[in-house]
Design a protein around this motif. Structure first.
Motif, PDB file in Angstrom:
ATOM      1  N   GLU A 177       7.773  -6.231  -0.863  1.00  0.00           N
ATOM      2  CA  GLU A 177       8.051  -4.735  -0.010  1.00  0.00           C
ATOM      3  C   GLU A 177       9.335  -4.277  -0.106  1.00  0.00           C
ATOM      4  O   GLU A 177      10.259  -5.001   0.453  1.00  0.00           O
ATOM      5  N   GLU A 231       8.190  -0.221   1.873  1.00  0.00           N
ATOM      6  CA  GLU A 231       6.939   0.478   1.004  1.00  0.00           C
ATOM      7  C   GLU A 231       6.957  -0.509   0.054  1.00  0.00           C
ATOM      8  O   GLU A 231       7.706  -1.349  -0.543  1.00  0.00           O
ATOM      9  N   SER A 232       5.436  -1.014  -0.295  1.00  0.00           N
ATOM     10  CA  SER A 232       5.106  -1.799  -1.316  1.00  0.00           C
ATOM     11  C   SER A 232       5.414  -1.205  -2.623  1.00  0.00           C
ATOM     12  O   SER A 232       5.456  -0.179  -2.947  1.00  0.00           O
TER      13      SER A 232
END
Length: 383
Positions: A325, A380-381
């Motif tokens: 991530e 954020e992935s």
């Protein structure tokens, strides 16, 4: 006559490659015959005596042909039905031999075949060649003679003393080469350590009674010397017939055949393979469970700090990082101490703890600079 016939009468003794038991196999012409019509076979675990019928021409051809055929058709391990079929094949070989002009019409022989291995003995028998068991110094005849005198003795018409001197004592009622539908007697026994097996032609039993045979077998611990002494006793008593003797000693408790030992070896190998595979699987499961629950921080592209599921590194070429991530925090935004810590890729027991520690680093950097470095964004992935 087959060129192999002469080799079938060679005496043998010792512990052969496939034999678990000491043995001795001997044959002797006797004192009154000009040829030896007996043939013997000692190819452990198979042993046999075949006695060419006295008074019939080519008895030695019949016995050799029978032994030759038995050798080629016998099973490799103790198997009573298969051994009986091999003796029946020997019977058919003699009948076909007569039809083909081998030997002479009316030739035949007796046969006692024995297989012993792994604590079991199988016997197939036709005629008056015998198999005995010596156990606890007592001798027991396993087979039953197929003769006129033996039938009279079993029916109670004569005594054992009368049987020994009866004028029809050599008349056989069942022999190889006489009947395509020949019935073969079969016997199965367990053998124990200390047992001794004896197979012999009637050249021994017509000259030496069971009591004397017992005395000789008990007096000699060496099977080779016991066999020689039995033959000597028969010759001393007159030696009117050929004499064949096979003595086999059982000197192990339930010895295992080579096939059985090989099977057990493969079983142990399989067990070890399963245990090692289970251990590897257990370790792999434990590693996977630990690494999938763990997390660590790292520096990704453009200097952004990443929160990673797993642990740094790889095993056997397989990465131990399962997902990454990417946060909105750059490593340059952090304090010098935290920058060093992130570059060292610290590990955590869970993703949540890794995220919380990154947020704490961002707050420390804000407090240290007195300026707002921006609200730490949630990671954020990224693929």
């Amino acid at each position: 006559m087959s060129p192999r016939v002469s080799s079938l009468r060679l005496t043998a003794s010792g512990r052969r490659q496939r034999s678990h038991y000491p043995f001795s196999a001997q044959t002797n012409i006797g004192r009154q015959r000009t040829i030896n019509e007996d043939s013997i076979l000692a190819l452990p675990p198979l042993f046999a005596v075949a006695d060419g019928l006295g008074g019939h021409e080519a008895g030695e051809v019949a016995s050799a042909l029978a032994i030759d055929t038995l050798r080629d058709h016998a099973p490799r391990a103790v198997d009573t039905p298969a051994l009986v079929r091999a003796v029946q094949a020997a019977n058919n070989a003699i009948i076909k031999g007569i039809e083909a002009g081998i030997g002479h019409d009316g030739m035949g022989c007796t046969m006692t075949a024995l297989m012993v291995e792994a604590g079991k003995a199988s016997i197939a028998q036709v005629g008056d060649s015998r198999a005995y068991l010596l156990r606890g110094r007592q001798l027991t005849q396993i087979t039953e003679d197929h003769s006129v005198v033996a039938a009279m003795l079993r029916s109670g018409h004569i005594t054992s003393e009368e049987a020994r001197v009866h004028p029809q004592r050599s008349v056989i009622t069942r022999a190889l080469g006489s009947d395509p539908e020949l019935i073969v007697d079969r016997f199965e026994i367990d053998v124990l350590r200390g047992d001794r097996l004896l197979i012999c032609s009637d050249g021994l039993t017509s000259m030496v009674d069971d009591e004397h045979i017992t005395t000789i077998l008990n007096a000699r611990s060496d099977p080779h010397q016991a066999a020689l002494d039995l033959i000597a006793a028969a010759n001393k008593a007159g030696g009117t017939d050929n004499i064949s003797v096979i003595v086999i000693d059982i000197d192990e408790d339930q010895p295992q055949s080579r096939t059985h030992r090989r099977s057990r070896l493969w079983l142990w190998i399989l067990i070890w393979i399963v245990l090692v595979a289970g251990l590897i699987a257990a370790v792999a499961f434990g590693v996977s469970r630990y690494t999938r629950s763990a997390a660590y921080l790292d520096v990704g592209r453009n200097g952004l700090v990443t929160v990673n599921q797993g642990v740094p590194g790889s095993i056997l070429g397989f990465s131990l990082t399962y997902a990454s991530e990417e946060s909105t925090i750059t490593v340059a935004d952090l304090t010098a101490a935290d920058q060093s810590a992130v570059r060292a890729r610290p590990t955590y027991p869970s993703l949540d703890k890794a995220r919380r520690d990154l947020e704490s680093m961002a707050r420390r950097a804000k407090s240290f600079s007195g300026q707002d470095p921006g609200t730490p964004g949630m990671p954020e992935s990224t693929p």
